[in-house]
Write an enzyme that holds these catalytic residues in place. Structure first.
Site, PDB file in Angstrom:
ATOM      1  N   HIS A 122       0.983  -1.065  -0.153  1.00 32.02           N
ATOM      2  CA  HIS A 122       0.018  -0.083   0.014  1.00 32.02           C
ATOM      3  C   HIS A 122       0.917   1.071  -0.056  1.00 32.02           C
ATOM      4  O   HIS A 122       0.549   2.194  -0.800  1.00 32.02           O
ATOM      5  CB  HIS A 122      -0.899  -0.002   0.914  1.00 32.02           C
ATOM      6  N   ARG A 131       4.076  10.481  -5.623  1.00 36.86           N
ATOM      7  CA  ARG A 131       5.436  11.148  -5.787  1.00 36.86           C
ATOM      8  C   ARG A 131       6.272  10.347  -6.800  1.00 36.86           C
ATOM      9  O   ARG A 131       7.026   9.693  -6.592  1.00 36.86           O
ATOM     10  CB  ARG A 131       6.159  10.844  -4.498  1.00 36.86           C
ATOM     11  N   GLU A 188     -10.524   2.654   2.990  1.00 35.90           N
ATOM     12  CA  GLU A 188      -9.143   1.868   3.208  1.00 35.90           C
ATOM     13  C   GLU A 188      -9.625   0.615   4.236  1.00 35.90           C
ATOM     14  O   GLU A 188     -10.338   0.808   5.057  1.00 35.90           O
ATOM     15  CB  GLU A 188      -8.119   2.732   4.020  1.00 35.90           C
ATOM     16  N   TYR A 233      -2.352  17.671   3.733  1.00 30.54           N
ATOM     17  CA  TYR A 233      -1.540  16.601   4.629  1.00 30.54           C
ATOM     18  C   TYR A 233      -0.281  17.116   4.675  1.00 30.54           C
ATOM     19  O   TYR A 233       0.589  16.493   5.638  1.00 30.54           O
ATOM     20  CB  TYR A 233      -1.608  15.347   4.018  1.00 30.54           C
ATOM     21  N   THR A 335      -4.194   0.520   5.467  1.00 27.81           N
ATOM     22  CA  THR A 335      -4.828  -0.245   4.261  1.00 27.81           C
ATOM     23  C   THR A 335      -4.125  -1.467   3.974  1.00 27.81           C
ATOM     24  O   THR A 335      -2.748  -1.308   3.984  1.00 27.81           O
ATOM     25  CB  THR A 335      -4.794   0.675   3.150  1.00 27.81           C
TER      26      THR A 335
HETATM   27 CA    CA Z   1      -5.814   4.375   7.265  1.00 23.13          CA
END
Ligand code: CA
Length: 402
Positions: A122, A131, A188, A233, A335
């Site tokens: 994940h 990225r 997730e 984030y 996840t």
């Molecule tokens: Ca999570």
């Protein structure tokens, strides 16, 4: 059901998950229960007069969680022995209720909630998506179980509707931030771990001690608004893109029921620092296979057995700075994704950030979730003697933004 009928039942005597329920017309009277096949045994009533009576009197598992592993084993042993015996079972019959006729509630008061990021597959997929020009894994990933503190008060029980979150986003073509309902709502598929046994601030729980604090597991859906998340984030991590809802299954599977599902971890290279290794015997994975359904169509079967970090390492890392544990803490694995495309535990990965829509059985396609969509996660694990352990589902339906 007789004891023999329960031998191969996914919720048989080898499993006995814990939950909380109320009867029709009396939703205010929430009681603890243990699931026995297709019935729920009222533990407030059945447990009266036992050594655990006090801990089983309330509406949540927290008092039982605080009692620790000896009490958990004692109660489980008593339940298995009593329910396997015809006379014992008859004596408890009046406290058994068909699960179809009860309402399930969140079985614990969630104290702190932490979400980890323990699947290498994940983390690699997400790294490649977000990225593309850099390394897929961040430099710290194989040295520590990465996690963040989530919002415990928005952990909801399976079956609770999820309102589409509203917030800020800024897509790559937006000249300025946009405010409105999320347009990239995701799931997730994760495993949640329920923690028992409080520890004081300033102390640590070692990898070897961590197992004594692991009460059980429950399937977990960490609903995620990818557009809100992407804009907010950096640099402090997930915030409003995650905190609007996190769904947990209504039945908690005791760790003791998963003894046959323990598997070695994947090789950890480079070797983690000593505080994450313990004596070596406390590191384990779990052979649990998840199944994710979107409106009834199976879209993924993520295998938990490939997860990089042991739950004991996650718990040791969580406390290595002296952070306290509380009975009722919940931490989730992150996840679960496997090596294959059909083993990915989020739509972000399954559709490769929306570039490759998936097709459902009704012929419609999805990149991210639409209003009215229902996501259901189930799982199975090997139990003793080949009998399956069926983890209780976590399900939720998306409602329009308000
Ligand atoms: Ca999570």
């Amino acid at each position: 059901m007789s004891a023999t009928d329960l031998t191969d039942h996914p919720f048989g005597l080898h499993h006995l998950p814990y939950g909380a329920f109320s009867l029709p017309g009396d939703a205010g009277d929430v009681r603890l229960a243990v699931r026995v096949g297709d019935e729920a045994l009222d533990l407030r009533a059945a447990g009266a007069g036992t050594p655990w009576a006090e801990a089983l009197r309330g509406p949540t598992l927290n008092p039982l969680l605080e009692l620790g592993p000896q009490a958990w084993a004692g109660l489980r042993g008593w339940l298995q022995e009593t329910l396997a015996d015809d006379g014992g079972r008859r004596a408890l019959a009046e406290h058994l209720h068909p699960v179809d006729g009860i309402r399930l509630h969140l079985p614990l008061e969630v104290r702190d909630y932490v979400d980890f990021y323990a699947s290498e597959q994940h983390a690699t997929n997400v790294g490649r998506i977000f990225r593309p020009d850099g390394d897929a894994l961040t430099p710290n990933w194989k040295h520590l179980p990465i996690g963040y503190h989530g919002r415990s008060s928005t952990v909801v029980v399976s079956g609770t509707d999820v309102v589409r979150p509203t917030g800020q986003r800024r897509g790559k073509d937006d000249p300025a931030p946009v405010f409105g309902p999320s347009v990239r709502l995701d799931i997730e598929a994760e495993l949640g771990f329920v923690v028992g046994g409080s520890t004081p601030v300033g102390s640590r729980v070692t990898v070897d001690e961590a197992e004594h604090h692991l009460f059980g597991v429950a399937l977990f859906n960490d609903w995620s608004a990818r557009d809100i998340q992407a804009w907010e984030y950096v640099p402090l991590g997930p915030f409003l893109g995650k905190s609007f809802a996190s769904s947990v299954a209504a039945w908690v599977t005791p760790m003791a029921a998963l003894a046959a599902a323990r598997v070695p971890l994947p090789a950890q290279d480079p070797e983690p620092l000593p505080y994450l290794l313990g004596s070596g015997g406390s590191l384990f994975g779990l052979d649990i296979t998840l199944e994710v359904r979107l409106n009834g169509t199976v879209v993924s079967r993520p295998p938990y057995r490939g997860m990089y970090w042991s739950p004991t390492q996650m718990l040791a890392h969580l406390t290595v700075n002296g952070a306290a544990l509380s009975s009722g803490d919940l931490f989730a694995s992150g996840t679960v994704s496997g090596d294959r495309p059909d083993q990915r535990g989020s739509l972000l990965e399954l559709t490769w950030s929306g570039a490759e829509p998936i097709t459902l059985e009704d012929g419609t396609t999805r990149t991210f979730l639409q209003d009215g969509d229902t996501v259901t996660i189930t799982a199975t694990a090997p139990g003793p003697g080949g009998a399956p352990v069926g983890l209780a589902e976590v399900t939720g339906t998306v409602r329009p933004a308000v």
